[in-house]
Design a protein around this motif. Structure first.
Motif, PDB file in Angstrom:
ATOM      1  N   ASN A  25       0.650   0.813   6.453  1.00  0.00           N
ATOM      2  CA  ASN A  25       1.902   0.628   5.734  1.00  0.00           C
ATOM      3  C   ASN A  25       2.826  -0.341   6.467  1.00  0.00           C
ATOM      4  O   ASN A  25       3.445  -1.202   5.839  1.00  0.00           O
ATOM      5  N   VAL A  26       2.913  -0.214   7.776  1.00  0.00           N
ATOM      6  CA  VAL A  26       3.765  -1.118   8.549  1.00  0.00           C
ATOM      7  C   VAL A  26       3.262  -2.555   8.438  1.00  0.00           C
ATOM      8  O   VAL A  26       4.040  -3.496   8.204  1.00  0.00           O
ATOM      9  N   VAL A  52       0.857  -1.184   0.000  1.00  0.00           N
ATOM     10  CA  VAL A  52       0.000   0.000   0.000  1.00  0.00           C
ATOM     11  C   VAL A  52       0.894   1.235   0.000  1.00  0.00           C
ATOM     12  O   VAL A  52       2.057   1.188   0.406  1.00  0.00           O
ATOM     13  N   ALA A  53       0.344   2.351  -0.457  1.00  0.00           N
ATOM     14  CA  ALA A  53       1.074   3.616  -0.513  1.00  0.00           C
ATOM     15  C   ALA A  53       0.394   4.626   0.405  1.00  0.00           C
ATOM     16  O   ALA A  53      -0.545   4.298   1.140  1.00  0.00           O
ATOM     17  N   VAL A  54       0.877   5.855   0.362  1.00  0.00           N
ATOM     18  CA  VAL A  54       0.302   6.927   1.173  1.00  0.00           C
ATOM     19  C   VAL A  54      -0.086   8.096   0.277  1.00  0.00           C
ATOM     20  O   VAL A  54       0.472   8.276  -0.807  1.00  0.00           O
ATOM     21  N   ASP A  59      11.160 -10.355  -2.794  1.00  0.00           N
ATOM     22  CA  ASP A  59      10.544  -9.241  -2.078  1.00  0.00           C
ATOM     23  C   ASP A  59      10.592  -7.980  -2.929  1.00  0.00           C
ATOM     24  O   ASP A  59      11.662  -7.581  -3.400  1.00  0.00           O
ATOM     25  N   LEU A  60       9.437  -7.346  -3.103  1.00  0.00           N
ATOM     26  CA  LEU A  60       9.357  -6.097  -3.847  1.00  0.00           C
ATOM     27  C   LEU A  60       9.602  -4.929  -2.896  1.00  0.00           C
ATOM     28  O   LEU A  60       8.769  -4.624  -2.045  1.00  0.00           O
ATOM     29  N   HIS A  61      10.748  -4.310  -3.038  1.00  0.00           N
ATOM     30  CA  HIS A  61      11.076  -3.122  -2.249  1.00  0.00           C
ATOM     31  C   HIS A  61      10.677  -1.892  -3.060  1.00  0.00           C
ATOM     32  O   HIS A  61       9.641  -1.858  -3.696  1.00  0.00           O
ATOM     33  N   SER A  62      11.557  -0.907  -3.045  1.00  0.00           N
ATOM     34  CA  SER A  62      11.335   0.325  -3.791  1.00  0.00           C
ATOM     35  C   SER A  62      12.638   1.087  -3.786  1.00  0.00           C
ATOM     36  O   SER A  62      13.466   0.920  -2.892  1.00  0.00           O
ATOM     37  N   ALA A  63      12.818   1.949  -4.781  1.00  0.00           N
ATOM     38  CA  ALA A  63      13.949   2.876  -4.721  1.00  0.00           C
ATOM     39  C   ALA A  63      13.855   3.726  -3.455  1.00  0.00           C
ATOM     40  O   ALA A  63      14.872   4.187  -2.922  1.00  0.00           O
ATOM     41  N   LEU A  64      12.632   3.891  -2.955  1.00  0.00           N
ATOM     42  CA  LEU A  64      12.432   4.693  -1.740  1.00  0.00           C
ATOM     43  C   LEU A  64      12.897   3.964  -0.486  1.00  0.00           C
ATOM     44  O   LEU A  64      12.862   4.534   0.603  1.00  0.00           O
ATOM     45  N   SER A  65      13.337   2.720  -0.623  1.00  0.00           N
ATOM     46  CA  SER A  65      14.029   2.069   0.492  1.00  0.00           C
ATOM     47  C   SER A  65      15.268   2.862   0.887  1.00  0.00           C
ATOM     48  O   SER A  65      15.700   2.835   2.040  1.00  0.00           O
ATOM     49  N   TYR A  69       5.928   5.173   4.068  1.00  0.00           N
ATOM     50  CA  TYR A  69       6.135   4.245   2.949  1.00  0.00           C
ATOM     51  C   TYR A  69       7.625   3.963   2.778  1.00  0.00           C
ATOM     52  O   TYR A  69       8.047   2.805   2.683  1.00  0.00           O
ATOM     53  N   SER A  70       8.433   5.017   2.736  1.00  0.00           N
ATOM     54  CA  SER A  70       9.883   4.838   2.621  1.00  0.00           C
ATOM     55  C   SER A  70      10.420   4.029   3.798  1.00  0.00           C
ATOM     56  O   SER A  70      11.268   3.149   3.629  1.00  0.00           O
ATOM     57  N   ALA A  71       9.927   4.337   4.991  1.00  0.00           N
ATOM     58  CA  ALA A  71      10.412   3.655   6.194  1.00  0.00           C
ATOM     59  C   ALA A  71      10.119   2.158   6.139  1.00  0.00           C
ATOM     60  O   ALA A  71      10.970   1.329   6.491  1.00  0.00           O
ATOM     61  N   THR A  72       8.913   1.790   5.695  1.00  0.00           N
ATOM     62  CA  THR A  72       8.580   0.366   5.652  1.00  0.00           C
ATOM     63  C   THR A  72       9.356  -0.360   4.568  1.00  0.00           C
ATOM     64  O   THR A  72       9.734  -1.528   4.734  1.00  0.00           O
TER      65      THR A  72
END
Length: 237
Positions: free
Chosen positions: A99-100, A81-83, A128-134, A142-145
Motif C-alpha cells: 500500500n505504501v 491497491v486495497a487491503v 491524483d486519486l485519493h479517497s474519502a478515507l484520506s 490504506y487510509s494512511a497512504t
C-alpha cells in the motif's frame, strides 16, 4: 483553463474500472493520445491509445515510462491497491509495504519524474486519486497512504504552481468496480466519477468531492474527534 482538446494523457492503472473510463472519456473529450499503463497492458480498439508497461513501485519502470512517453500533458495517478482487512495492527507486512509503495510512493515518484517535462507545458495537469478515507481512518494502512497522498498533492500544487502545472486531488467513497465488489454500500458509477474529474479540470478546480461520503468526510475535518469517531466519545464516558 486546462483542456483535454489535443491533450496527451497518461493513465496509471488503466486496465481497471476507473482507469478504463479515464481512457475512453479523455478521447471522447478530444485528447489526441492516451498512454494506458498497467503492469500487464492490454490491447485497445483505438489507435490513439498507446498501451505501456508500468509498475509504479519500480523506479526502473518509471524511468522507462518517462523515456517512452515524454510528451504527456495530463498525468492521472489512478493505480492503487486495497487491503483485505481494516485493522492496521493485523495487516501483514506485505499489505503495508504494498500500500505504501503503490498508493503513496508510486504517485509521488511519477509526479517527480514528470514535473520537469510538464513545467511550462500548455495544459499541464496532474490528477491524483485519493479517497474519502484520506480523512477517515477506518481502513488501516490504506487510509494512511491516502492521507499521505492528499498531503503530497497539496505540496505538489504549491510547488508546481509557478511552473503552470495544475494539480487536482480527487476524493470519493465506494466506486462500482471490482475493488468494491465485496460491499453492498452505495457505489458511484465510475463513469460519473471520471466525468466529474474532467469537468473539474476544465473549470480549473483543485479538488473533487465526488459523492456524499467524501463531502461528509471533508466537513468532518473541522469537527471534534469524538464527532468523527463516535467510539471515542463512548470510551470517555
Amino acid at each position: 483553463m486546462p483542456s483535454l482538446t489535443g491533450a496527451v494523457v497518461l493513465v496509471t492503472g488503466a486496465n481497471g474500472g476507473i482507469g478504463t473510463h479515464f481512457v475512453h472519456e479523455a478521447l471522447a473529450r478530444g485528447a489526441a493520445k492516451v498512454y494506458a499503463t498497467a503492469r500487464t497492458p492490454r490491447t485497445w480498439d483505438d489507435e490513439r491509445v498507446v498501451p505501456l508497461t508500468l509498475d509504479v513501485t519500480d523506479p526502473t519502470s518509471i524511468a522507462a515510462l518517462v523515456e517512452a512517453a515524454p510528451d504527456v500533458t495530463v498525468l492521472i495517478n489512478n493505480a492503487g491497491v486495497a487491503v483485505a482487512t481494516p485493522g492496521i495492527l493485523t495487516q501483514t507486512d506485505e499489505e503495508i509495504r504494498s500500500n505504501v509503495e503503490t498508493n503513496f510512493l508510486g504517485p509521488l515518484f511519477l509526479a517527480r519524474a514528470y514535473a520537469p517535462l510538464l513545467s511550462g507545458r500548455e495544459g499541464a495537469t496532474i490528477i491524483d486519486l485519493h479517497s474519502a478515507l484520506s480523512w477517515y481512518a477506518v481502513n488501516g494502512i490504506y487510509s494512511a497512504t491516502k492521507a499521505a497522498l492528499w498531503s503530497v498533492t497539496n505540496s505538489l500544487r504549491l510547488e508546481l504552481l509557478p511552473a503552470g502545472v495544475h494539480v487536482i486531488g480527487v476524493h470519493v467513497g465506494w466506486v462500482d468496480t471490482a475493488m468494491a465488489a465485496h460491499t453492498t454500500d452505495p457505489k458511484l458509477d465510475p463513469a460519473l466519477l471520471v466525468a466529474q474529474v474532467y469537468d473539474a479540470m476544465a473549470a480549473g478546480e483543485y479538488e473533487v468531492l465526488a459523492d456524499d461520503t467524501s463531502r461528509q468526510a471533508r466537513a468532518g475535518l473541522s469537527a471534534p474527534l469524538e464527532a468523527v469517531y463516535p467510539r471515542l466519545a463512548k470510551t470517555a464516558e
